[in-house]
Design a protein around this motif. Structure first.
Motif, PDB file in Angstrom:
ATOM      1  N   MET A 103       0.831  -1.209   0.000  1.00 50.57           N
ATOM      2  CA  MET A 103       0.000   0.000   0.000  1.00 50.57           C
ATOM      3  C   MET A 103       0.860   1.251   0.000  1.00 50.57           C
ATOM      4  O   MET A 103       0.567   2.220  -0.700  1.00 50.57           O
ATOM      5  N   LEU A 105       3.820   1.413  -1.215  1.00 49.53           N
ATOM      6  CA  LEU A 105       4.384   1.436  -2.569  1.00 49.53           C
ATOM      7  C   LEU A 105       3.390   2.036  -3.563  1.00 49.53           C
ATOM      8  O   LEU A 105       3.753   2.805  -4.448  1.00 49.53           O
ATOM      9  N   LEU A 106       2.111   1.666  -3.378  1.00 50.17           N
ATOM     10  CA  LEU A 106       1.064   2.190  -4.257  1.00 50.17           C
ATOM     11  C   LEU A 106       1.069   3.728  -4.237  1.00 50.17           C
ATOM     12  O   LEU A 106       1.014   4.374  -5.286  1.00 50.17           O
ATOM     13  N   PHE A 107       1.169   4.305  -3.033  1.00 52.92           N
ATOM     14  CA  PHE A 107       1.171   5.765  -2.937  1.00 52.92           C
ATOM     15  C   PHE A 107       2.417   6.358  -3.571  1.00 52.92           C
ATOM     16  O   PHE A 107       2.357   7.379  -4.247  1.00 52.92           O
ATOM     17  N   LEU A 108       3.573   5.691  -3.367  1.00 50.38           N
ATOM     18  CA  LEU A 108       4.814   6.181  -3.975  1.00 50.38           C
ATOM     19  C   LEU A 108       4.723   6.194  -5.491  1.00 50.38           C
ATOM     20  O   LEU A 108       5.107   7.150  -6.150  1.00 50.38           O
ATOM     21  N   THR A 110       1.942   6.044  -7.499  1.00 45.12           N
ATOM     22  CA  THR A 110       0.914   6.907  -8.092  1.00 45.12           C
ATOM     23  C   THR A 110       1.370   8.362  -8.152  1.00 45.12           C
ATOM     24  O   THR A 110       0.929   9.124  -8.993  1.00 45.12           O
ATOM     25  N   GLN A 111       2.286   8.726  -7.233  1.00 40.44           N
ATOM     26  CA  GLN A 111       2.799  10.087  -7.233  1.00 40.44           C
ATOM     27  C   GLN A 111       3.591  10.388  -8.511  1.00 40.44           C
ATOM     28  O   GLN A 111       3.740  11.537  -8.891  1.00 40.44           O
ATOM     29  N   MET A 112       4.092   9.339  -9.136  1.00 41.41           N
ATOM     30  CA  MET A 112       4.990   9.552 -10.265  1.00 41.41           C
ATOM     31  C   MET A 112       4.302   9.440 -11.621  1.00 41.41           C
ATOM     32  O   MET A 112       4.919   9.674 -12.640  1.00 41.41           O
ATOM     33  N   LEU A 113       3.023   9.066 -11.623  1.00 44.18           N
ATOM     34  CA  LEU A 113       2.359   8.829 -12.900  1.00 44.18           C
ATOM     35  C   LEU A 113       1.985  10.124 -13.607  1.00 44.18           C
ATOM     36  O   LEU A 113       1.624  11.099 -12.973  1.00 44.18           O
ATOM     37  N   PRO A 114       2.050  10.123 -14.933  1.00 43.92           N
ATOM     38  CA  PRO A 114       1.628  11.298 -15.680  1.00 43.92           C
ATOM     39  C   PRO A 114       0.098  11.362 -15.772  1.00 43.92           C
ATOM     40  O   PRO A 114      -0.563  10.336 -15.923  1.00 43.92           O
ATOM     41  N   VAL A 117      -1.983   9.690 -18.689  1.00 40.25           N
ATOM     42  CA  VAL A 117      -2.331   8.275 -18.764  1.00 40.25           C
ATOM     43  C   VAL A 117      -3.754   8.005 -18.275  1.00 40.25           C
ATOM     44  O   VAL A 117      -4.430   7.120 -18.784  1.00 40.25           O
ATOM     45  N   ILE A 118      -4.212   8.772 -17.283  1.00 37.70           N
ATOM     46  CA  ILE A 118      -5.553   8.503 -16.760  1.00 37.70           C
ATOM     47  C   ILE A 118      -6.616   9.374 -17.421  1.00 37.70           C
ATOM     48  O   ILE A 118      -7.802   9.202 -17.202  1.00 37.70           O
ATOM     49  N   THR A 144      -6.236  13.267  -6.348  1.00 41.78           N
ATOM     50  CA  THR A 144      -5.269  12.176  -6.528  1.00 41.78           C
ATOM     51  C   THR A 144      -3.833  12.699  -6.507  1.00 41.78           C
ATOM     52  O   THR A 144      -2.896  11.930  -6.349  1.00 41.78           O
ATOM     53  N   VAL A 147      -3.353  13.251  -2.291  1.00 43.70           N
ATOM     54  CA  VAL A 147      -3.466  12.104  -1.378  1.00 43.70           C
ATOM     55  C   VAL A 147      -2.133  11.371  -1.169  1.00 43.70           C
ATOM     56  O   VAL A 147      -1.689  11.239  -0.026  1.00 43.70           O
ATOM     57  N   PRO A 148      -1.456  10.916  -2.231  1.00 42.88           N
ATOM     58  CA  PRO A 148      -0.217  10.165  -1.983  1.00 42.88           C
ATOM     59  C   PRO A 148       0.837  10.993  -1.274  1.00 42.88           C
ATOM     60  O   PRO A 148       1.470  10.540  -0.315  1.00 42.88           O
TER      61      PRO A 148
END
Lengths: 272, 293
Positions: A103, A105-108, A110-114, A117-118, A144, A147-148
């Protein structure tokens, strides 16, 4: 000798900051200039005749509404971030639950996603749920971003709180939830404020989510309004810079109030 | 006891579920979308088919796609190298103990907090060929004779956007590196001074080797945050002139929301995602190793 070195370093530092922040000065000062003064071949570093017409112009042009929208979107997103992130960070710091590391890791990650993409999938999903052209599209997606970041900063902070505090509270008969609200939240107040401020900045600066999910101009924040204005105002730079100044003002005000805490919070949030 | 467990999950899960719904699900949806043929038409009728790698093949032949990959790399490396070098020099400067150091270091953060849309507009104004202050100053001091076409010359435009990005990124790099510098042990410097080491020797023999892990983290974070750039490019140039500043995120946006070829846009976004994922995994592996060491 020592004094002279100190004096030199201070002056050098100030000189650097003045040069570095010149663009911000130039933005503000241009907003008070007349159109003809901007197009003079020799630039003026202080307006010859100081005028407020640009600010009056842009407020006739719906800037008040954009400002309100920015506040609504950033404000709601920030509240959402705090409601979700503060308990989660506390739980991840204190409780022994299964899947804790994945979990985090999930937050780490998601912080890096462009955002790109979503964007397309969420456009289709929001379309099906009739969420396009409402505040909800940008509010949910802006949250979003916060949150992370907030979970990670606050978890580090909660790890540092001595456990005895909660144990004392539970002896006094406080349940887990009441301990959290009555004991933990009040002492974490400074860190929570930093997370709130940064989440607010993230959402305040958003362009892509509002522009994609809301075609209705009445819901646009300042960023989308200003992007649209670039085409319409053409070379009326004084109006555009007045628009930009108004958009930056809340950020600078919050920054000045919270400068020390913000700088500290940013460092701990990005490294850990 | 069982009730207590439920309480614990109630603390943690809402945020996790929120992120899974708004990031995790779209991420998977985006991959599926990139293998289908969804456009504005099929969105309305609901009729869609799997075309597998057709979108990726079409993308490879798409005008401007190849150059957008190249531009993204140049943009990222150009920005990150200068940000880190300038940020490092400033961190060194502000690490000398003088009265205003920490105040001034904080004030600089303003450039990082300004919404990127505003920064983009501001640089567009300053880089105007006639009325822009950059050209006026450079011509005023006789550095150039003719105005530079900052944003309309295809050979220069990408670097003009990079300049704006460097300005945005310097404070953040400086801040992280300052923190790293303040954690270095002082006694090493003292004994080096006793041995007669000069400033350069100390910098290259002590500071940089000791700062190595922090420098790596800063480089990777810089890469990750710069690679997904959208707002700056979108507002300053919109990808032009003639694709010279087109990057992966702007081309993905254009395909999806100007041409409404959702699947093609999804495929472009996916390529951006895969590259970032690889770098992120390397980064996470690195910080994990640091913590163990």
């Amino acid at each position: 000798m020592q004094k002279r070195k100190e004096w030199m370093l201070n002056s050098l530092g100030i000189l650097f900051v003045l040069i570095f922040l010149f663009p911000v000065y130039w933005m503000i000062i241009t907003a008070f200039k007349s159109q003809s003064e901007i197009f003079q071949s020799t630039p003026t570093f202080w307006p010859k005749d100081f005028q407020f017409t640009s600010f009056i112009d842009i407020f006739k042009d719906n800037v008040g509404q954009y400002f309100l929208n920015s506040f609504m979107i950033a404000g709601l997103a920030t509240i959402l971030v705090l409601v979700l992130a503060v308990p989660s960070a506390y739980g991840l710091a204190r409780f022994k639950v299964k899947g804790k590391n994945p979990m985090i890791l999930l937050f780490l990650v998601t912080q890096m996603l462009p955002a790109t993409v979503i964007l397309t999938p969420l456009f289709i999903v929001f379309n099906n749920l009739s969420l396009l052209n409402t505040y909800w599209g940008p509010v949910l997606t802006c949250a979003t971003l916060g949150v992370p970041f907030s979970v990670l900063i606050l978890r580090t902070f909660f790890l540092g709180i001595p456990k005895e505090l909660e144990e004392a509270a539970s002896i006094d008969g406080c349940g887990r939830f009441r301990t959290f609200i009555r004991v933990i939240v009040p002492i974490s107040y400074p860190s929570i404020v930093v997370c709130a401020a940064i989440s607010f900045f993230f959402s305040w600066g958003d362009l892509i989510f509002s522009m994609t999910f809301n075609r209705n101009q009445d819901l646009w924040p300042l960023t989308a309004g200003i992007y649209n204005a670039i085409g319409r105002y053409g070379i009326e730079w004084n109006d555009l810079m007045a628009f930009a100044t108004v958009s930056v003002l809340p950020v600078i005000v919050i920054f000045v109030i919270l400068q020390k805490q913000l700088v500290k919070g940013l460092v701990s949030g990005s490294i850990k | 006891m069982k009730k207590g467990r439920w309480g614990e999950y109630l603390f943690i899960y809402p945020a996790v579920i929120f992120m899974l719904l708004l990031i995790g699900y779209p991420l998977i949806y985006n991959i599926i979308l990139s293998f289908q043929d969804v456009d504005l038409n099929s969105l309305a009728t609901g009729e869609k088919h799997f075309v597998w790698f057709d979108n990726y093949k079409a993308l490879a032949n798409q005008d401007g796609f190849g150059i957008s990959v190249w531009n993204t790399i140049v943009y990222t490396l150009g920005s990150v190298v200068f940000q880190v070098v300038i940020g490092f020099l400033l961190a060194l400067f502000f690490s000398m103990k003088f009265k205003l150091a920490s105040f001034l270091r904080g004030v600089v953060m303003i450039s990082w907090l300004i919404p990127l849309t505003i920064t983009a507009l501001l640089y567009k104004f300053m880089m105007g060929s006639g009325e822009g202050i950059f050209n006026q100053m450079l011509m005023g001091i006789g550095f150039i004779d003719d105005p530079i076409q900052w944003l309309s010359n295809p050979d220069i435009a990408l670097w003009s956007v990079i300049i704006a990005n460097i300005w945005v990124g310097i404070p953040f790099n400086m801040l992280l590196l300052s923190t790293g510098l303040s954690n270095l042990p002082e006694d090493v410097y003292e004994s080096a001074s006793l041995d007669g080491a000069n400033w350069f020797q100390k910098l290259f023999k002590i500071t940089i080797p000791l700062l190595h892990p922090v420098l790596l983290v800063v480089l990777m974070l810089g890469f990750i945050y710069t690679f997904k750039v959208f707002d700056l490019v979108f507002v300053m140039t919109g990808g032009g002139p003639i694709n010279s500043t087109e990057v992966l995120s702007t081309i993905a946006y254009r395909l999806s929301f100007n041409e409404f070829q959702f699947s093609l846009g999804a495929a472009a976004a996916n390529i951006l995602f895969i590259i970032l994922l690889v770098v992120s995994v390397i980064y996470l592996f690195m910080i994990n190793k640091d913590e163990e060491a």
